[in-house]
Scaffold this motif. Structure first.
Motif, PDB file in Angstrom:
ATOM      1  N   LEU A  97      22.016  22.506 -39.279  1.00  0.00           N
ATOM      2  CA  LEU A  97      22.283  23.262 -40.503  1.00  0.00           C
ATOM      3  C   LEU A  97      23.688  23.859 -40.473  1.00  0.00           C
ATOM      4  O   LEU A  97      24.443  23.740 -41.443  1.00  0.00           O
ATOM      5  CB  LEU A  97      21.234  24.359 -40.679  1.00  0.00           C
ATOM      6  N   GLY A  98      24.043  24.491 -39.373  1.00  0.00           N
ATOM      7  CA  GLY A  98      25.373  25.088 -39.253  1.00  0.00           C
ATOM      8  C   GLY A  98      26.474  24.055 -39.386  1.00  0.00           C
ATOM      9  O   GLY A  98      27.457  24.256 -40.111  1.00  0.00           O
ATOM     10  N   ILE A 102      29.410  23.677 -42.333  1.00  0.00           N
ATOM     11  CA  ILE A 102      30.837  23.621 -41.995  1.00  0.00           C
ATOM     12  C   ILE A 102      31.469  22.342 -42.546  1.00  0.00           C
ATOM     13  O   ILE A 102      32.539  22.383 -43.168  1.00  0.00           O
ATOM     14  CB  ILE A 102      31.033  23.705 -40.465  1.00  0.00           C
ATOM     15  N   ALA A 103      30.809  21.204 -42.333  1.00  0.00           N
ATOM     16  CA  ALA A 103      31.362  19.933 -42.807  1.00  0.00           C
ATOM     17  C   ALA A 103      31.459  19.898 -44.329  1.00  0.00           C
ATOM     18  O   ALA A 103      32.468  19.449 -44.885  1.00  0.00           O
ATOM     19  CB  ALA A 103      30.507  18.773 -42.301  1.00  0.00           C
ATOM     20  N   VAL A 138      41.171  36.199 -50.750  1.00  0.00           N
ATOM     21  CA  VAL A 138      40.503  35.459 -51.822  1.00  0.00           C
ATOM     22  C   VAL A 138      39.925  34.190 -51.192  1.00  0.00           C
ATOM     23  O   VAL A 138      40.583  33.536 -50.386  1.00  0.00           O
ATOM     24  CB  VAL A 138      41.498  35.138 -52.955  1.00  0.00           C
ATOM     25  N   PHE A 139      38.689  33.857 -51.553  1.00  0.00           N
ATOM     26  CA  PHE A 139      38.015  32.725 -50.928  1.00  0.00           C
ATOM     27  C   PHE A 139      37.174  31.977 -51.945  1.00  0.00           C
ATOM     28  O   PHE A 139      37.106  32.355 -53.113  1.00  0.00           O
ATOM     29  CB  PHE A 139      37.160  33.192 -49.737  1.00  0.00           C
ATOM     30  N   GLY A 145      30.393  28.518 -46.998  1.00  0.00           N
ATOM     31  CA  GLY A 145      29.641  27.561 -46.198  1.00  0.00           C
ATOM     32  C   GLY A 145      30.168  27.469 -44.772  1.00  0.00           C
ATOM     33  O   GLY A 145      29.392  27.445 -43.811  1.00  0.00           O
ATOM     34  N   ILE A 146      31.487  27.433 -44.627  1.00  0.00           N
ATOM     35  CA  ILE A 146      32.096  27.347 -43.295  1.00  0.00           C
ATOM     36  C   ILE A 146      31.756  28.582 -42.472  1.00  0.00           C
ATOM     37  O   ILE A 146      31.335  28.473 -41.313  1.00  0.00           O
ATOM     38  CB  ILE A 146      33.621  27.147 -43.413  1.00  0.00           C
ATOM     39  N   VAL A 147      31.916  29.756 -43.054  1.00  0.00           N
ATOM     40  CA  VAL A 147      31.635  30.999 -42.326  1.00  0.00           C
ATOM     41  C   VAL A 147      30.142  31.099 -41.973  1.00  0.00           C
ATOM     42  O   VAL A 147      29.787  31.475 -40.852  1.00  0.00           O
ATOM     43  CB  VAL A 147      32.114  32.234 -43.125  1.00  0.00           C
ATOM     44  N   ALA A 148      29.270  30.738 -42.910  1.00  0.00           N
ATOM     45  CA  ALA A 148      27.829  30.782 -42.637  1.00  0.00           C
ATOM     46  C   ALA A 148      27.476  29.795 -41.526  1.00  0.00           C
ATOM     47  O   ALA A 148      26.669  30.101 -40.634  1.00  0.00           O
ATOM     48  CB  ALA A 148      27.038  30.475 -43.906  1.00  0.00           C
ATOM     49  N   GLY A 149      28.078  28.613 -41.549  1.00  0.00           N
ATOM     50  CA  GLY A 149      27.819  27.626 -40.510  1.00  0.00           C
ATOM     51  C   GLY A 149      28.282  28.092 -39.144  1.00  0.00           C
ATOM     52  O   GLY A 149      27.561  27.939 -38.141  1.00  0.00           O
TER      53      GLY A 149
END
Length: 169
Positions: A97-98, A102-103, A138-139, A145-149
């Motif tokens: 999932l992570g 990220i991908a 600003v993001f 998604g990258i940070v959560a992964g």
């Protein structure tokens, strides 16, 4: 979960992250037609703004020229290939999932570079009081998604359970 289920979970996360990110960007750019400098207040601590990022994370290593942008695209492609290899070998659902998050985020931001020459960022968190002000970078949703992964991978590496090696032998 079996290795094929891990891979499926990772691929679902990748596609979902990519689709949600790109759909939001198309909505903001084509439907809302937000322009650089325009501010749309959503909450007292959240604005939607239009910021083009021509660098990497947090705007570092800004690349105005085409060669620099394509170098960043090549870097993203290499990173996604390595992440895909890791995803293929993922031993847990959380790892898969992570890596998928990220991908998906990396592909979304890389696609922006190819389509627009830079990454479209929209979310601006800020806190302002009479004597103090804080504003985050600003993001966009790919960045989320990258940070959560990364957070999932860190959690799993620090606190998560390891697969039982005796069961896989």
């Amino acid at each position: 979960m079996t290795p094929s289920q891990h891979l499926k979970l990772g691929l679902i996360a990748l596609v979902a992250t990519l689709v949600v990110d790109q759909a939001f960007k198309v909505f903001m750019l084509q439907v809302v037609q937000i322009t650089p400098g325009q501010v749309i207040t959503v909450l007292p601590v959240l604005d939607l703004v239009m910021a083009w990022n021509y660098g990497v994370s947090f705007g570092m290593f800004q690349q105005d020229g085409m060669a620099g942008q394509w170098a960043l695209v090549a870097f993203k492609v290499a990173a996604v290939v390595l992440i895909a290899w890791w995803l293929w070998r993922a031993e847990t659902g959380m790892t898969a999932l992570g890596l998928g998050l990220i991908a998906g985020g990396a592909i979304g931001n890389g696609l922006d570079r190819v389509l627009y020459g830079g990454v479209a960022d929209f979310f601006a968190f800020h806190i302002t009081t009479a004597s103090w002000q804080f504003q985050w970078y600003v993001f966009n949703l790919a960045d989320v998604g990258i940070v959560a992964g990364v957070a999932l991978l860190l959690y799993e590496s620090l606190l998560g359970k390891r697969p039982d090696a005796s069961k896989s032998a």
